[in-house]
Write an enzyme that holds these catalytic residues in place. Structure first.
Site, PDB file in Angstrom:
ATOM      1  N   GLU A  67       0.856  -1.171  -0.125  1.00 49.38           N
ATOM      2  CA  GLU A  67       0.117  -0.073   0.127  1.00 49.38           C
ATOM      3  C   GLU A  67       0.682   1.168  -0.217  1.00 49.38           C
ATOM      4  OE1 GLU A  67      -2.983  -0.450  -0.632  1.00 49.38           O
ATOM      5  OE2 GLU A  67      -2.882  -2.668  -0.495  1.00 49.38           O
TER       6      GLU A  67
ATOM      7  N   ASP B 273       3.468  -4.266  -5.867  1.00 47.17           N
ATOM      8  CA  ASP B 273       4.314  -5.400  -5.268  1.00 47.17           C
ATOM      9  C   ASP B 273       5.668  -5.246  -5.246  1.00 47.17           C
ATOM     10  OD1 ASP B 273       1.914  -6.738  -4.595  1.00 47.17           O
ATOM     11  OD2 ASP B 273       1.876  -8.091  -6.591  1.00 47.17           O
TER      12      ASP B 273
HETATM   13 ZN   LIG Z   1      -2.670  -2.485  -4.392  1.00 46.45          ZN
END
Ligand SMILES: [Zn+2]
Length: 450
Positions: free
Chosen positions: A297, A378
């Protein structure tokens, strides 16, 4: 240009009676082409098409998911497919019938006729259309909900679920009414060139909605509290500082009253930025995995993905409004819809049909871009934590818990996947490890285990 069909449609407001000057369709067409071209260029230039240069490992669910996990995910997604496709088809069918045949006008006529003032007529039209389209989708949503409950993904009682449906209908209605009043004000004031004001309004509205949503709408569905002081809160704030992303607070959302799904996100900007984690995450996941989810995030926050998505969406809305002007000023389409002019409240059914089709076309493009942005977040999480071992375990855990489709077909992937699949994310994690000379995580399942 006013194509008066029936003499019996009675009381039509004065503004609708006047034929008025011809609408500036040429200007709107040029603006639509320019804005669409700009949108394509922005998407081509700003999308991280290759979030990890050198990655290319194929996704293989069998490496990390047991046969039982794969079977359960398959069964769940097979059960969810019929209501999903049938709901999509029914929703489209209803808005197209209402917007492209006189059926919509016939239904809306009795609602608008007794109302003398045009703003009231618009409110009446909005209520009828919002309720009708919601009712058309409801049986399929109930069907999906029974599947979610059967597989233990939904923890919500039917009472709470119906309350949610009513709340979201209310939110939709408020948005529709604001938009319709704004559009019709422009249509009446600038009958020739209302597309210009409406396109600017569309841009501003999408931006405002994106910033307002977490503050105004989310609290209607969930309550949030600050994560109490403790090692997890300290770790998360320290990680955000290390990442150079200022975060004001860490909040916990009471998602468990509705779902067992795991999720987290970052919302707000600058000093009002906050990390939000689902309470479901806190009770089920080890700390290292929660940190990795939050690191993902932070990747979004660091790259301003929300701001970027908002601006692209706003540009798309402006382009879409120019297309809508062309639809709403087409004498043929108006005639089909049984409306006299764009100022006729009955034209709202045609507007709704056009908006629905545009959003349907935009969805797969949005997902295509979103999947690349998610993959970049990621990779950010891995850069920040340098822990592919936990990353692979976390992805497996998320996919297995949320019963994600591990190998969707092309159509499902285009329509529903805003994220890469779990196995794709895991494959990329192993690629990251190889490219950064960190031990590559071993498969979590050996191929002979059940
Ligand atoms: Zn995401």
């Amino acid at each position: 240009m006013s194509a008066r069909r029936t003499a019996g449609t009675a009381v039509v407001a004065e503004a609708e009676e006047r034929p008025g000057p011809a609408p500036d369709r040429r200007g709107a067409a040029i603006a639509a082409v320019v804005l669409c071209a700009l949108l394509v260029v922005v998407i081509l230039v700003t999308t991280p098409w290759h979030p990890l240069p050198g990655a290319g490992r194929p996704a293989d669910p069998a490496l990390d998911f047991t046969r039982a996990q794969i079977g359960r995910g398959d069964a769940f997604n097979r059960a969810l497919d019929p209501p999903a496709y049938a709901g999509l088809a029914a929703g489209l069918l209803v808005v197209l019938l209402l917007g492209l045949t006189p059926l919509g006008a016939r239904l809306l006529g009795p609602v608008t006729r007794p109302l003398r003032r045009w703003p009231l007529r618009l409110v009446g039209v909005a209520v009828v259309l919002a309720v009708l389209t919601r009712l058309a989708g409801l049986p399929f949503d109930v069907w999906s909900q029974t599947v979610l409950r059967r597989y233990g993904l939904s923890t919500e009682h039917w009472g709470g679920w119906f309350t949610d449906q009513l709340t979201s209908l209310g939110v939709t209605l408020v948005i529709w009414i604001v938009v319709l009043l704004g559009v019709h004000l422009l249509v009446r004031r600038f009958p020739r060139r209302w597309w210009a004001g409406a396109a600017a309004g569309g841009f501003v509205l999408v931006a405002a909605a994106s910033f307002g949503y977490p503050v105004l709408v989310e609290p209607l569905f969930n309550s949030f509290h600050s994560m109490p002081a403790g090692p997890l809160r300290t770790d998360l704030l320290a990680m955000a500082r290390r990442d150079g992303v200022p975060v004001g607070d860490v909040l916990v959302a009471d998602a468990s009253k509705r779902t067992t799904e795991l999720n987290a996100y970052v919302s707000g900007f600058g000093s009002t930025r906050r990390i939000v984690v689902y309470d479901t995450l806190l009770t089920s996941e080890p700390r290292a995995e929660i940190e990795l989810i939050v690191a993902h995030e932070l990747g979004h926050a660091k790259r301003d993905d929300v701001l970027h998505g908002t601006l692209v969406g706003a540009l798309g809305a402006a382009a879409g409004v120019c297309v809508l002007f062309l639809v709403l000023t087409s004498p043929r389409l108006l005639r089909r819809a049984g409306a006299d002019s764009p100022a006729d409240p009955r034209s709202v059914a045609l507007l709704l049909a056009a908006v629905t089709v545009l959003l349907q076309v935009a969805g797969p493009v949005e997902n295509l871009v979103s999947r690349r942005i998610e993959a970049r977040a990621d990779m950010h999480a891995l850069d920040l934590t340098r822990d592919p071992e936990t990353y692979v375990r976390m992805q497996r855990s998320l996919s297995a818990r949320n019963l994600d489709d591990l190998s969707p077909n092309g159509l499902e992937y285009a329509l529903w996947n805003s994220h890469p699949t779990g196995p794709q994310r895991i494959a990329m994690g192993r690629d990251w490890a190889r490219l950064h000379h960190v031990p590559v995580p071993a498969p979590l399942v050996n191929s002979t285990s059940p």
